[in-house]
Design a protein around this motif. Structure first.
Motif, short mmCIF file in Angstrom:
data_model
loop_
_atom_site.label_atom_id
_atom_site.label_comp_id
_atom_site.label_asym_id
_atom_site.label_seq_id
_atom_site.Cartn_x
_atom_site.Cartn_y
_atom_site.Cartn_z
N LYS A 52 0.81 -1.26 -0.06
CA LYS A 52 0.06 -0.14 0.12
C LYS A 52 1.01 1.19 -0.13
O LYS A 52 0.47 2.12 -0.52
CB LYS A 52 -0.77 -0.06 1.19
N ALA A 53 1.98 1.19 0.58
CA ALA A 53 2.99 2.44 0.62
C ALA A 53 3.50 2.82 -0.59
O ALA A 53 3.55 3.61 -1.12
CB ALA A 53 4.21 2.00 1.63
N ARG A 54 3.78 1.52 -1.34
CA ARG A 54 4.35 1.50 -2.65
C ARG A 54 3.37 2.26 -3.62
O ARG A 54 3.91 3.19 -4.47
CB ARG A 54 4.82 0.34 -3.29
N ALA A 110 8.06 15.28 14.12
CA ALA A 110 7.40 13.94 14.38
C ALA A 110 7.23 13.18 13.18
O ALA A 110 7.60 13.61 11.93
CB ALA A 110 5.92 14.57 14.74
N ALA A 111 6.78 11.77 13.23
CA ALA A 111 6.69 11.04 12.09
C ALA A 111 5.61 10.19 12.73
O ALA A 111 5.41 9.47 13.68
CB ALA A 111 8.08 10.02 11.77
N ARG A 112 4.89 9.63 11.56
CA ARG A 112 3.65 8.60 11.73
C ARG A 112 3.51 7.76 10.83
O ARG A 112 3.72 7.90 9.63
CB ARG A 112 2.39 9.37 11.74
N ARG A 113 3.51 6.37 11.21
CA ARG A 113 3.20 5.17 10.50
C ARG A 113 1.55 5.18 10.35
O ARG A 113 0.92 4.57 11.43
CB ARG A 113 3.84 4.04 10.85
N VAL A 114 0.97 5.01 9.03
CA VAL A 114 -0.63 5.01 8.97
C VAL A 114 -0.96 3.81 8.42
O VAL A 114 -2.05 3.50 8.18
CB VAL A 114 -1.05 6.35 8.10
N LEU A 115 -0.04 2.81 8.30
CA LEU A 115 -0.42 1.54 7.71
C LEU A 115 -0.24 0.34 8.87
O LEU A 115 0.76 0.58 9.71
CB LEU A 115 0.51 1.11 6.62
#
Length: 373
Positions: free
Chosen positions: A249-251, A368-373
Motif C-alpha cells: 500500500k505504501a508503494r 514527528a513521524a507517523r506510520r498510517v499502515l
C-alpha cells in the motif's frame, strides 16, 4: 550497577579546572543562553571516531588533542555523559532511553553541571527545585539529576515509540520543544561509545532488543538523500526506485504521489485533479498525503494539524517508506507534512509558487513521524 553510577557521580562532581574559571563560566553561560532551537543537527557522525575520542578522555587525556563534533569542552562533558549512561544502566533503562537522556542534557546544559539557569533551573537537565525535582543541592548531583530524569521518562506511556523530541518534551516541558532532536546523532554515538566501557553491561542495556547494531541517526533515517545531489524541482532523482520491500500500500501511495510531481502547490487545494484547469484541484502538503493514501483505501484527515495524530508514532531513526514526516511549527502542531519514500528522500508539496517535489531528508527538521499502515 547502582554502585557504579554512584561511584561515578562522586568522582565527577568535583570541578575540573579548564584554563581558568572565567573560560568555564563563559562556556556555561553560552550553553544556557543558546537553549533555543539552534538547527545544528549533526548528520554523519563517525561513531568509531567518537569512540576513539571518548576513550582518550576516559583514559585521562587532557582534552587538548581531543575533537568531538558538537562538544566544545569534551574533558568536562564526556564524564557527565558517562554518568548519565551509567545511571541508565543501573536503572535498567534501555539504550534508547539513555540516548534520549543524553540528547536532553546536551540541549539543556550542553552536558555541563550548571549552578544557574532560567529562573531556578540547575544542573545537567536544568531541573527546577520549585517544580518538585528536588533541592538545589540534589539537582546539582549528576547521579540524582539523571535518576530523576529517567524516573520521569519511564512514567511516560509509550515513550519507546516516541521521537527524541516527543519523549524529552514529555519529561522536560521545555519552552523550546523542537530543539532536542538536533542532538540525537551525537547522543547515539556517545551512548554507543560509553556503554562499551562498562563491563558486563550486556546488549539488553546497551541497546534496545530491536535496534540494529549501528543505529541510524535521528536526524536522518540511515541514508540522508545527499548521495542524489541536487534534485531538480518536480523530477525523480536518477537511480531512485520505490523500495521493493516496502508495504504494497505504501508503494502504491508513493507512486500516486510521484504522479503529481511538478504540479504547483495550492493552499487549501484538494489534490483531486492537480493537472486540471481549476487551481483548487491542485495539492497542498496535507491533501497530497490524504489523496495518495485514499488511492489504497486508507482514510486520512485533511490537515497537517490532525494528520500528526493519525496512525502510530515512529522514531525518525526507524522510518519506512510511506511514513508521514512533519516539520515546521511544533511536534503537537506541525505546519508541514511529507511522505518518506525510502533512500533518504521525501515527497512533498512545499509551499505557494513551488511544485510538488522530492527532497533529501537531510533538509528536514523532523518534529514527528507517523506510520498510517
Amino acid at each position: 550497577m547502582k554502585w557504579l553510577a554512584a561511584g561515578i557521580g562522586v568522582v565527577f562532581l568535583a570541578p575540573i579546572p579548564i584554563a581558568g574559571g572565567s573560560m568555564m563560566l563563559a562556556s556555561a553561560a553560552d550553553a544556557v543562553q543558546n537553549n533555543g532551537p539552534a538547527g545544528i543537527c549533526l548528520p554523519g557522525i563517525d561513531t568509531d571516531k567518537v569512540t576513539e575520542q571518548v576513550g582518550k578522555i576516559l583514559d585521562g587525556a587532557s582534552g587538548e588533542d581531543v575533537r568531538i563534533e558538537g562538544l566544545d569542552l569534551p574533558v568536562e562533558q564526556i564524564p557527565h555523559a558517562q554518568t548519565i549512561v551509567a545511571t541508565g544502566l543501573s536503572l535498567d533503562v534501555p539504550g534508547r532511553g539513555q540516548i534520549i537522556a543524553l540528547a536532553t542534557a546536551m540541549q539543556e546544559s550542553r552536558l555541563r553541571n550548571l549552578n544557574y539557569g532560567d529562573r531556578d533551573s540547575l544542573g545537567l537537565f536544568q531541573q527546577r527545585p520549585s517544580q518538585g525535582w528536588g533541592s538545589a543541592q540534589q539537582i546539582r548531583d549528576p547521579v540524582y539529576a539523571s535518576e530523576q530524569f529517567y524516573k520521569g521518562l519511564l512514567k511516560v506511556s509509550g515513550w519507546q515509540q516516541m521521537t527524541v523530541t516527543q519523549a524529552a518534551q514529555a519529561v522536560q516541558k521545555s519552552g523550546f520543544p523542537d530543539a532536542y532532536a538536533q542532538w540525537e546523532n551525537l547522543a547515539t554515538a556517545l551512548q554507543s561509545a560509553i556503554v562499551k566501557t562498562f563491563p558486563n553491561s550486556g546488549d539488553a542495556n546497551g541497546k534496545d532488543a530491536d535496534q540494529d547494531e549501528d543505529p541510524p541517526s535521528g536526524c536522518t533515517p540511515g541514508q540522508d538523500g545527499s548521495e542524489f545531489g541536487r534534485i531538480p524541482a518536480g523530477s525523480v532523482p536518477k537511480g531512485y526506485s520505490i523500495p521493493k520491500d516496502a508495504d504494497p500500500k505504501a508503494r502504491r501511495a508513493i507512486f500516486w504521489a510521484m504522479q503529481q510531481l511538478g504540479t504547483l502547490y495550492q493552499w487549501g487545494g484538494t489534490c483531486t485533479n492537480s493537472r486540471g484547469p481549476d487551481p483548487m484541484g491542485r495539492c497542498d502538503c496535507s491533501s497530497l498525503m490524504q489523496q495518495a493514501y485514499a488511492q489504497v483505501g486508507v482514510t486520512l484527515t485533511r490537515t497537517t494539524y490532525t494528520q500528526v495524530n493519525e496512525g502510530d508514532a515512529v522514531s525518525p531513526a526507524q522510518l519506512q517508506p510511506g511514513d508521514l514526516v512533519f516539520s515546521r511549527g511544533t511536534p503537537a502542531r506541525p505546519e508541514h507534512v511529507g511522505m518518506y519514500m525510502g533512500a533518504g528522500l521525501v515527497i512533498e508539496a512545499p509551499r505557494t509558487t513551488k511544485p510538488v517535489r522530492i527532497t533529501p531528508i537531510k533538509d528536514w527538521d523532523i518534529l514527528a513521524a507517523r506510520r498510517v499502515l
